[in-house]
Scaffold this motif. Structure first.
Motif, PDB file in Angstrom:
ATOM      1  N   PRO A 185      58.004  48.317 156.845  1.00  0.00           N
ATOM      2  CA  PRO A 185      56.695  49.046 156.420  1.00  0.00           C
ATOM      3  C   PRO A 185      55.387  48.510 157.045  1.00  0.00           C
ATOM      4  O   PRO A 185      55.314  47.108 157.551  1.00  0.00           O
ATOM      5  CB  PRO A 185      56.517  48.582 154.888  1.00  0.00           C
ATOM      6  CG  PRO A 185      57.346  47.465 154.847  1.00  0.00           C
ATOM      7  CD  PRO A 185      58.446  47.418 155.818  1.00  0.00           C
ATOM      8  N   GLU A 186      54.616  49.348 157.546  1.00  0.00           N
ATOM      9  CA  GLU A 186      53.484  48.984 158.458  1.00  0.00           C
ATOM     10  C   GLU A 186      51.982  48.961 157.381  1.00  0.00           C
ATOM     11  O   GLU A 186      52.058  49.749 156.119  1.00  0.00           O
ATOM     12  CB  GLU A 186      53.076  50.044 159.639  1.00  0.00           C
ATOM     13  CG  GLU A 186      53.875  49.862 160.521  1.00  0.00           C
ATOM     14  CD  GLU A 186      53.249  50.860 161.545  1.00  0.00           C
ATOM     15  OE1 GLU A 186      52.085  50.740 162.056  1.00  0.00           O
ATOM     16  OE2 GLU A 186      53.880  51.895 162.124  1.00  0.00           O
ATOM     17  N   ALA A 187      50.965  48.126 157.684  1.00  0.00           N
ATOM     18  CA  ALA A 187      49.935  47.955 156.973  1.00  0.00           C
ATOM     19  C   ALA A 187      49.294  49.293 157.223  1.00  0.00           C
ATOM     20  O   ALA A 187      49.408  50.172 158.004  1.00  0.00           O
ATOM     21  CB  ALA A 187      49.126  47.035 157.544  1.00  0.00           C
ATOM     22  N   PRO A 188      48.509  49.810 156.086  1.00  0.00           N
ATOM     23  CA  PRO A 188      47.678  50.922 156.264  1.00  0.00           C
ATOM     24  C   PRO A 188      46.663  50.877 157.516  1.00  0.00           C
ATOM     25  O   PRO A 188      46.217  49.799 158.192  1.00  0.00           O
ATOM     26  CB  PRO A 188      46.621  50.875 155.103  1.00  0.00           C
ATOM     27  CG  PRO A 188      47.692  50.221 153.971  1.00  0.00           C
ATOM     28  CD  PRO A 188      48.267  49.124 154.760  1.00  0.00           C
ATOM     29  N   TRP A 189      46.643  52.201 158.209  1.00  0.00           N
ATOM     30  CA  TRP A 189      45.759  52.358 159.674  1.00  0.00           C
ATOM     31  C   TRP A 189      44.540  51.525 159.441  1.00  0.00           C
ATOM     32  O   TRP A 189      44.436  50.578 160.454  1.00  0.00           O
ATOM     33  CB  TRP A 189      45.613  53.615 159.723  1.00  0.00           C
ATOM     34  CG  TRP A 189      44.520  53.987 160.891  1.00  0.00           C
ATOM     35  CD1 TRP A 189      45.183  53.881 162.164  1.00  0.00           C
ATOM     36  CD2 TRP A 189      43.253  54.143 160.859  1.00  0.00           C
ATOM     37  NE1 TRP A 189      43.915  54.008 163.116  1.00  0.00           N
ATOM     38  CE2 TRP A 189      43.025  54.208 162.388  1.00  0.00           C
ATOM     39  CE3 TRP A 189      42.096  54.177 160.209  1.00  0.00           C
ATOM     40  CZ2 TRP A 189      41.730  54.151 162.839  1.00  0.00           C
ATOM     41  CZ3 TRP A 189      40.872  54.301 160.604  1.00  0.00           C
ATOM     42  CH2 TRP A 189      40.614  54.178 161.910  1.00  0.00           C
ATOM     43  N   ALA A 190      43.613  51.557 158.187  1.00  0.00           N
ATOM     44  CA  ALA A 190      42.448  50.872 158.502  1.00  0.00           C
ATOM     45  C   ALA A 190      42.608  49.156 158.492  1.00  0.00           C
ATOM     46  O   ALA A 190      41.692  48.722 159.057  1.00  0.00           O
ATOM     47  CB  ALA A 190      41.440  51.343 157.409  1.00  0.00           C
TER      48      ALA A 190
ATOM     49  N   LEU B  31      42.999  47.502 161.606  1.00  0.00           N
ATOM     50  CA  LEU B  31      41.765  47.201 162.599  1.00  0.00           C
ATOM     51  C   LEU B  31      41.093  45.897 162.159  1.00  0.00           C
ATOM     52  O   LEU B  31      40.228  45.548 162.713  1.00  0.00           O
ATOM     53  CB  LEU B  31      40.975  48.416 162.397  1.00  0.00           C
ATOM     54  CG  LEU B  31      41.297  49.736 162.661  1.00  0.00           C
ATOM     55  CD1 LEU B  31      40.662  50.620 162.602  1.00  0.00           C
ATOM     56  CD2 LEU B  31      41.919  49.682 164.427  1.00  0.00           C
ATOM     57  N   VAL B  32      41.410  45.520 160.677  1.00  0.00           N
ATOM     58  CA  VAL B  32      40.818  44.389 160.407  1.00  0.00           C
ATOM     59  C   VAL B  32      41.033  42.855 160.978  1.00  0.00           C
ATOM     60  O   VAL B  32      41.967  42.593 161.227  1.00  0.00           O
ATOM     61  CB  VAL B  32      40.870  43.951 158.905  1.00  0.00           C
ATOM     62  CG1 VAL B  32      40.259  42.846 158.192  1.00  0.00           C
ATOM     63  CG2 VAL B  32      40.664  45.079 158.092  1.00  0.00           C
ATOM     64  N   SER B  33      39.927  42.033 161.386  1.00  0.00           N
ATOM     65  CA  SER B  33      40.162  40.778 162.211  1.00  0.00           C
ATOM     66  C   SER B  33      39.117  39.676 161.650  1.00  0.00           C
ATOM     67  O   SER B  33      38.266  40.338 160.755  1.00  0.00           O
ATOM     68  CB  SER B  33      39.877  41.013 163.609  1.00  0.00           C
ATOM     69  OG  SER B  33      38.758  41.433 163.939  1.00  0.00           O
TER      70      SER B  33
END
Length: 88
Positions: free
Chosen positions: A6-11, A14-16
């Motif tokens: 499973p991947e994290a949601p798209w947005a 982008l968080v760093s």
């Protein structure tokens, strides 16, 4: 059959981290009984200044909207709130 991880949601991908995370500048937090505010102290028991912060102030805004054709403007009514941040 292959199973996809499973991947994290798209947005969220982008968080760093924006700021380096380090140990806190204080060792303990206590409540000042008189002022009912937090008091931060270091390992020697000395009060540590945690810096100033802004104060938010919410104000209502009003607008005038026109009536139907040939009618004058209607009275002002509060239709929105604006939050303003001021430095202490």
């Amino acid at each position: 059959m292959a199973t996809l991880a499973p991947e994290a949601p798209w947005a969220m991908r982008l968080v760093s981290d924006r700021l380096p995370v380090g140990p806190p500048t204080y060792a303990a937090v206590t409540l000042d009984a008189l002022s009912q505010t937090a008091r931060y102290t270091d390992t020697a028991g000395q009060v540590v200044e945690m810096g100033k912060h802004g104060t938010s102030k919410t104000t209502g805004t009003a607008s005038v909207s026109g009536g139907g054709d040939g009618q004058g403007p209607q009275p002002q009514t509060q239709d929105d709130n604006t939050t303003d941040y001021e430095s202490d």
